[in-house]
Design an enzyme around this catalytic site. Structure first.
Site, PDB file in Angstrom:
ATOM      1  N   ASN A 123      78.559   6.240  39.165  1.00 32.14           N
ATOM      2  CA  ASN A 123      77.777   5.933  37.939  1.00 32.14           C
ATOM      3  C   ASN A 123      78.823   5.320  36.866  1.00 32.14           C
ATOM      4  O   ASN A 123      78.575   5.400  35.734  1.00 32.14           O
ATOM      5  CB  ASN A 123      77.227   7.126  37.549  1.00 32.14           C
ATOM      6  CG  ASN A 123      76.025   6.984  36.239  1.00 32.14           C
ATOM      7  OD1 ASN A 123      75.986   5.892  36.088  1.00 32.14           O
ATOM      8  ND2 ASN A 123      75.740   8.197  35.755  1.00 32.14           N
ATOM      9  N   GLY A 446      62.259   2.954  27.075  1.00 30.91           N
ATOM     10  CA  GLY A 446      61.947   4.368  26.833  1.00 30.91           C
ATOM     11  C   GLY A 446      62.608   4.948  25.621  1.00 30.91           C
ATOM     12  O   GLY A 446      62.035   5.654  24.793  1.00 30.91           O
ATOM     13  N   TRP A 575      72.813  10.852  39.801  1.00 26.95           N
ATOM     14  CA  TRP A 575      73.541  10.902  38.537  1.00 26.95           C
ATOM     15  C   TRP A 575      73.855  12.651  38.267  1.00 26.95           C
ATOM     16  O   TRP A 575      74.240  12.976  37.181  1.00 26.95           O
ATOM     17  CB  TRP A 575      72.944  10.549  37.457  1.00 26.95           C
ATOM     18  CG  TRP A 575      72.941   8.931  37.497  1.00 26.95           C
ATOM     19  CD1 TRP A 575      73.447   8.357  38.397  1.00 26.95           C
ATOM     20  CD2 TRP A 575      72.290   8.217  36.681  1.00 26.95           C
ATOM     21  NE1 TRP A 575      73.495   6.979  38.142  1.00 26.95           N
ATOM     22  CE2 TRP A 575      72.528   6.829  36.834  1.00 26.95           C
ATOM     23  CE3 TRP A 575      71.520   8.141  35.495  1.00 26.95           C
ATOM     24  CZ2 TRP A 575      72.102   5.587  36.318  1.00 26.95           C
ATOM     25  CZ3 TRP A 575      70.873   7.004  34.853  1.00 26.95           C
ATOM     26  CH2 TRP A 575      71.151   5.645  35.543  1.00 26.95           C
ATOM     27  N   ASP A 613      61.796   6.308  35.878  1.00 31.58           N
ATOM     28  CA  ASP A 613      62.934   5.483  36.025  1.00 31.58           C
ATOM     29  C   ASP A 613      63.627   5.848  37.442  1.00 31.58           C
ATOM     30  O   ASP A 613      64.081   7.043  37.772  1.00 31.58           O
ATOM     31  CB  ASP A 613      63.890   5.840  34.869  1.00 31.58           C
ATOM     32  CG  ASP A 613      63.244   5.555  33.577  1.00 31.58           C
ATOM     33  OD1 ASP A 613      62.550   4.605  33.580  1.00 31.58           O
ATOM     34  OD2 ASP A 613      63.401   6.305  32.545  1.00 31.58           O
ATOM     35  N   CYS A 657      68.289  -0.734  36.456  1.00 30.73           N
ATOM     36  CA  CYS A 657      69.290  -1.729  35.741  1.00 30.73           C
ATOM     37  C   CYS A 657      70.595  -1.603  36.320  1.00 30.73           C
ATOM     38  O   CYS A 657      70.762  -0.677  37.119  1.00 30.73           O
ATOM     39  CB  CYS A 657      69.485  -1.064  34.240  1.00 30.73           C
ATOM     40  SG  CYS A 657      69.567   0.872  34.152  1.00 30.73           S
ATOM     41  N   GLU A 679      66.361  -4.927  34.778  1.00 34.87           N
ATOM     42  CA  GLU A 679      67.769  -5.517  33.914  1.00 34.87           C
ATOM     43  C   GLU A 679      67.975  -6.681  34.674  1.00 34.87           C
ATOM     44  O   GLU A 679      68.236  -6.897  35.655  1.00 34.87           O
ATOM     45  CB  GLU A 679      68.980  -4.777  34.116  1.00 34.87           C
ATOM     46  CG  GLU A 679      70.220  -5.246  33.099  1.00 34.87           C
ATOM     47  CD  GLU A 679      71.503  -5.143  33.837  1.00 34.87           C
ATOM     48  OE1 GLU A 679      72.002  -4.236  34.041  1.00 34.87           O
ATOM     49  OE2 GLU A 679      71.862  -6.245  33.937  1.00 34.87           O
ATOM     50  N   HIS A 708      73.306  -3.450  25.574  1.00 39.49           N
ATOM     51  CA  HIS A 708      75.052  -2.437  25.704  1.00 39.49           C
ATOM     52  C   HIS A 708      75.585  -3.162  24.631  1.00 39.49           C
ATOM     53  O   HIS A 708      76.511  -2.656  24.316  1.00 39.49           O
ATOM     54  CB  HIS A 708      75.590  -2.669  27.151  1.00 39.49           C
ATOM     55  CG  HIS A 708      74.844  -2.300  27.976  1.00 39.49           C
ATOM     56  ND1 HIS A 708      74.002  -2.757  28.927  1.00 39.49           N
ATOM     57  CD2 HIS A 708      74.912  -0.810  28.320  1.00 39.49           C
ATOM     58  CE1 HIS A 708      73.659  -1.832  29.580  1.00 39.49           C
ATOM     59  NE2 HIS A 708      73.979  -0.658  29.284  1.00 39.49           N
TER      60      HIS A 708
END
Ligand SMILES: CN1c2c(nc(N)[nH]c2=O)NC[C@@H]1CNc1ccc(C(=O)N[C@@H](CCC(=O)N[C@@H](CCC(=O)N[C@@H](CCC(=O)O)C(=O)O)C(=O)O)C(=O)O)cc1
Ligand SMILES: N[C@@H](CCS)C(=O)O
Ligand SMILES: [Zn+2]
Length: 770
Positions: A123, A446, A575, A613, A657, A679, A708
């Protein structure tokens, strides 16, 4: 005779996310560049001194520190600075501009950031180096040398870490001027003289060993790579005959790549024995066959927080010692500890019964030190070994872990729980009749800005300075503001904004059983952004609804359709720090079952659309192709288990993404979501070509701008992108949205960007009607 205790990399953020605070203060204009550099130096000093307590002198890493990202550091180091950043006056600003973009209208500067991608299956995100056939390398900085000397001045001998020349080039991409088919590895001849001059400078500074990271060795490699590696390392050896060179492979098996790595003129090979225990048998005979080569055994897991089973690791190390002798064995973490939280010491609130089972980065170094000692003299660490054995046994038999009800539910899954009642063709009509969305419907992914006020309110709630009622009222007010904002800006499908969530994974973990939380277990995700992965220690279930009240409240404020917002089972797994005592699939299915109940509750409460998601679904893909199918089968099934228990009229969205999704296109399609927002803004149109080629027939919202960067995308830029996209994708399927959630952005830039985006959608809609 001793075995070497070594480390491959230490977390950069500091015990209190000090680096994050430093760089953000600099970006915010609150401190000078000098203060930033001084703060970073002090942090490195603390980390070197801390590691020195556990590691063999000379085996503390340097140059593992980075102000933003290590791939960016290497692009910067070797002078691969794309032309658009060349005129930025200060080097510090040039570096950060490459990472996060820079907009200074008064100075005529407006540059987007470089592309960011997931670092293998972690991650952590890296900045993708950009090359072209014209790229010329030079030493733009001397960061590895400067940091080596910095440690040396403190009396600490370090082993510099440098990204390998082959991985550096292979992880990069051709820039937009590069011709089709441009191979970044074709630049090797140009890179090598610069690379070897860096190693020479390190030697001149006093370095006797370097760690050269070649993580691409954990990937399936084409046969041609053998020659590339051979050429690169022959040049390195020729330029630095006396420098001890360790090549590190991690995140998976080195596999058949050992056939050429074993022949390289290097001094040591690091292998990840946590992900690939079988690599010991694969690599050890090759080490033994050489007279002098050493093996670095990665036995302490750099990717999880469970205590090491020291007895097992010691036995592994002893096998290596028996084969090649203690002086040729290095004990190490499986990979850099970058992916571990800093120290357990800060966890004063954690349930001690569960904390007993854990080790964060500092504790992992202690484990490495004990293993190295125990491999040759177990009696010298008898107490440590006994305490570890007791903790490992305690976890195995703990009643905290098992929930018979969850296990029974998992045994009773039926095939109908993995499919919608009707196909998309049927669902689409029912949904459109209900939602009455215009063409080119606009939405967001979101989250809306998580401002300082929102985070401080949550902090106050935690400290008891705000009551639950006061906090709820605050969140409701934020939701109402967000709803009014979305109506005003002209969005069609609304969201509640996720203000109540500290993080999209942590929030759900906090509302499920089977999870435990650290107070300070931060891990860098990208740049200054950190996440605090929840820890799954036992069977997972959902005691009560988690999002229904918030979503119902948000829907009650508007006549526009509202999306319920959930994090999918694979992402929840990916995650989090995950239990290692059962297959990942079983844990994911437990989470999926809990989410299925939440989805049913949201539908029953009247939410017309629910987004689940799955940004991490691609990241979870095993690095080796032979393992892809098994993973994708269960990952898709977990999503289906969470999402299919709804009526035709309920529109299921998903979102992805940060990754290249081309190679899992079929699985994305198999998720059978009614709409996917994905993305794409920085990764050209390759992904969409895959959707076109495979004839994707469900709703799709390719991200129209990068979230970002604080940079506001001009309407013309969004328009150009949507025009290109609408040539590839049937416009009846197209949604209009940003790349990802807006939680890291401020309100002013969010408003400006979304206004531009909605204006463009209106123009397309008008043209569509005309
Ligand atoms: C979508 N992304 C995510 C990934 N992984 C996740 N687990 N979550 C994600 O959303 N991976 C891929 C991407 C990576 N993107 C991001 C985006 C944003 C962040 C981020 O903003 N991280 C925050 C920390 C978030 C959090 O948990 N906050 C807590 C605690 C806040 C805090 O620090 N409070 C302060 C006081 C308040 C203040 O002064 O600001 C304190 O306690 O001292 C919360 O909101 O309650 C970050 O700041 O880095 C991460 C990944
Ligand atoms: N719903 C989440 C997805 C992030 S990947 C958000 O908007 O932040
Ligand atoms: Zn996202």
């Amino acid at each position: 005779m001793t075995v070497i205790a070594s480390n491959l990399g230490f977390p950069r953020m500091g015990s209190n996310r000090d680096l994050k605070k430093l760089v953000e203060a600099y970006w915010g204009g609150k401190i000078t560049a000098d203060a930033l550099l001084a703060g970073a130096k002090a942090l490195r000093e603390t980390h070197w001194k801390l590691q020195s307590k556990f590691l063999t002198p000379g085996y503390v890493p340097s140059n593992d520190f980075s102000m933003y990202d290590h791939a960016l550091d290497h692009a910067f180091l070797f002078g691969a600075v794309p032309e658009r950043y060349a005129s930025i006056p200060s080097k510090v600003d040039q570096y950060f501009a490459m990472g996060r973009g820079l907009q200074r209208p008064a100075e005529g500067i407006d540059v987007p950031a470089m592309e960011m991608k997931k670092w293998f299956d972690t991650n952590y995100h890296f900045i993708v180096p950009e090359f072209s056939p014209k790229t010329e390398f030079h030493l733009h900085t001397l960061k590895p040398v400067d940091e080596f000397l910095e440690a040396k001045a403190l009396g600490i001998a370090t082993r510099p870490v440098v990204l390998g020349p082959v991985s550096f080039l292979a992880l990069g991409k051709g820039d937009k001027h590069a011709p089709a088919g441009f191979q970044t590895l074709s630049l090797l001849d140009r890179l090598l003289p610069v690379y070897t001059s860096l190693l020479n400078k390190l030697e001149e500074a006093g370095a006797t060993a370097v760690q050269i990271d070649e993580p691409i060795l954990a990937l399936d490699q084409p046969a041609e790579l053998k020659a590339v590696f051979a050429k690169a390392y022959a040049a390195i050896r020729a330029a630095s005959p006396r420098l001890s060179i360790l090549v590190a492979s991690y995140f998976g098996t080195i596999g058949a790549n050992i056939d050429f790595v074993a022949d390289l003129p290097i001094d040591a090979i690091h292998v990840d024995l946590v992900r690939a225990p079988g690599d010991l048998d694969l690599v050890l005979p090759r080490i033994a066959a050489s007279a002098t080569k050493a093996i670095s055994v990665g036995v302490v897991n750099g990717r999880n927080i469970w205590k090491n089973d020291l007895a097992k690791s010691v036995a592994t190390v002893q096998r290596a010692v028996a084969a090649v002798g203690a002086s040729r064995v290095l004990v190490a973490p499986s990979c850099s500890l970058l992916h571990s939280p800093h120290s357990l010491e800060a966890e004063v609130k954690m349930n001690p019964a569960i904390k007993l089972w854990m080790a964060f980065a500092v504790q992992k170094l202690e484990e490495i030190s004990v293993i190295a000692k125990a491999a040759v003299d177990p009696a010298s660490v008898a107490d440590e070994l006994a305490a570890n054995k007791a903790a490992i046994e305690d976890r195995k038999v703990s009643p905290l872990i098992h929930d018979p009800a969850v296990q029974a539910e998992l045994r009773n899954l039926s095939p109908s729980m993995f499919r919608r009642t009707n196909d998309f063709a049927v669902r689409e009509k029912v949904q459109q009749a209900k939602l009455k969305l215009p063409s080119f419907p606009t939405t967001t992914v979101g989250s809306f800005p998580q401002t300082k006020e929102v985070r401080v309110a949550r902090q106050k709630l935690k400290k008891g300075e705000l009551s639950e009622a006061e906090y709820d009222a605050f969140i409701k007010a934020e939701i109402e503001k967000a709803v009014r904002f979305q109506e005003a800006v002209g969005l069609d499908m609304l969201v509640h904004g996720e203000f109540e969530r500290n993080d999209m994974v942590e929030f759900f973990g906090e509302n499920m059983r089977g999870y435990v939380f650290s107070q300070n277990g931060w891990v860098q995700s990208y740049g200054s952004r950190c996440v605090k992965p929840p820890i799954i220690f036992g069977d997972v279930s959902r005691p009560t609804p988690m999002t229904v009240e918030t979503s119902v409240y948000a829907q009650s404020l508007t006549a526009k359709p509202m999306k319920g917002m959930l994090t999918g089972p694979v992402t929840m797994l990916q995650w989090s720090f995950v239990r290692d005592d059962q297959p990942r699939k079983d844990t994911t299915f437990q989470i999926a079952l809990a989410l299925r109940k939440e989805v049913a509750d949201l539908e029953a409460a009247g939410l017309p659309a629910i987004q689940i998601d799955e940004p991490a679904i691609r990241e979870g893909l095993p690095l080796r192709a032979s393992e892809h199918k098994e993973y994708l089968d269960w990952a898709v099934n977990a999503f289906l288990l969470s999402s299919t228990g709804v009526k035709d009229e309920t529109q299921i969205h998903t979102h992805m993404c940060y990754s290249d999704f081309n190679d899992i296109f079929q699985s994305i399609s198999d998720l059978d979501a009614d709409c996917i927002t994905i993305e794409n803004s920085k990764s050209d149109l390759k992904l969409l070509s895959a959707f076109e080629k495979h004839g994707y027939t469900r709703g799709i919202g390719p991200g129209l701008y990068d979230i970002h960067s604080p940079r506001v995308p001009p309407a013309a830029e969004i328009k150009e992108r949507l025009e290109a996209i609408s040539k590839l994708i049937d416009k009846r399927l197209l949604w209009v949205n940003p790349d990802c959630g807006l939680k890291t952005r401020g309100w002013a830039e969010t408003e400006a960007a979304l206004k531009n985006m909605c204006d463009v959608a209106k123009q397309f809609r008008a043209a569509d009607v005309a």
